[in-house]
Design an enzyme around this catalytic site. Structure first.
Site: not given
Length: 339
Positions: A81, A128, A169, A181
């Site tokens: 990509k 992550e 936060c 997706c």
């Protein structure tokens, strides 16, 4: 060429001075899927000075429905990509310096890339990496723009170090995670809406108009005709481990990262999540049943076969990815189904 950006310069909040600033800025985009390709094209057309795009994957046929930079030829040849995007973006605006990196965005690389950028844009497929981006942004001191979408739903938020609450936060207050997706599908208008939010915020920062930033977390569901903008400034936590007074940047630490290991002689990779978890195998079975592969479950584990790979999910959060020794491929499959 001299009037290329004339319509953008006629927009008074940018003007000639703002365009000059934009043309000297460096944007780092992590992920060049649906959101990444949309943001990259818009920013290259806007005349940024340099763009660095990072992606670990290659173009597949399922990408073409919503990832606007890619062609059938890219999918046929499985072009990475980052490379396919660079080729198309260069054809759109050859004056922009474009760096394409085929890599998995881990802590060390992300910190190194961010040091040379003015802003980071999130177009990843997993939380992550987003949390690592959050801590890198705060440590290096550059803004980043969070964005995600699935189905007809989308969400976006801009983090300015030392000024706004960070993503860490908000985790306890705002539901930020969910399906992917590949498990819930997606429609392209949801992608385009998030891209619009991300790029408009990026242009404000790049042009130097920080006073016009939204300062709210926006979310929407186009199919259900829902939209919300949440004021989050009071959610900034003094004791936040990522942006508080005694910050430790926890997501840059090894113990808080997903652990991967190639299993000797088994053509398999084990992936262990960064945080202890108890996986609901029945709920996961319901999600994977509609994916086209073969699902088998017993009281201890769930197996999902999608040739040539088989993923085995354990209650303690571990996943065995069979059919590859490549850690990048294994992590891509892991995030595809678990987000």
């Amino acid at each position: 060429m001299n009037n290329r950006y004339s319509r953008q310069e006629l927009f008074s909040p940018i003007g000639k001075d703002g365009q000059e600033r934009i043309s000297n800025k460096h944007v780092l985009i992590i992920g060049v899927g649906a959101l990444g390709s949309g943001c990259a094209e818009a920013l290259v057309r806007a005349g940024i000075g340099k763009l660095t795009i990072v992606d670990r994957d290659y173009v597949e046929w399922t990408n073409l429905q919503r990832q606007q930079l890619y062609s059938e030829e890219d999918a046929k040849n499985r072009i990475p990509k980052a490379i396919a995007a660079k080729n198309r973006l260069t054809a759109i605006n050859s004056s922009v310096a474009i760096e394409a990196i085929i890599a998995d965005a881990s802590v060390l690389e992300l910190e190194d890339w961010a040091k040379n950028a003015d802003i980071m844009i999130d177009a990843t497929d997993n939380f992550e990496t987003r949390m690592i981006m959050n801590d890198v942004s705060l440590k290096v001191g550059i803004p980043w723009i969070y964005g995600a979408c699935v189905g007809s739903y989308g969400i976006s938020y801009t983090i300015i170090p030392e000024k706004t609450p960070c993503l860490s936060c908000l985790l306890e207050t705002v539901p930020l995670g969910g399906l992917t997706c590949d498990t819930a599908g997606i429609i392209s208008p949801a992608v385009n809406m998030v891209v619009s939010f991300q790029v408009s915020e990026a242009l404000k920062i790049l042009a130097g108009d920080l006073g016009s930033l939204r300062n709210k977390l926006v979310s929407f569901d186009l199919w259900k005709n829902q939209y919300s903008a949440i004021q989050v400034d009071k959610m900034k936590k003094e004791d936040c481990s990522s942006c508080g007074k005694e910050r430790s940047y926890p997501y840059l630490s090894f113990e808080n990262q997903t652990k991967t290991v190639v299993l000797c002689g088994r053509d398999s990779v084990q992936i262990r999540p960064s945080m202890p978890t108890m996986r609901d195998l029945e709920a996961l079975e319901n999600i994977l049943t509609n994916q086209g592969g073969t699902v088998q479950r017993n009281p201890y584990l769930l197996s999902y076969t999608d040739n040539p790979h088989r993923l085995v999910f354990f209650k303690d959060g571990r996943v065995l990815v069979h059919g590859t020794k490549d850690i990048t491929t294994a992590k891509a499959l892991y995030h595809r189904y678990l987000g």
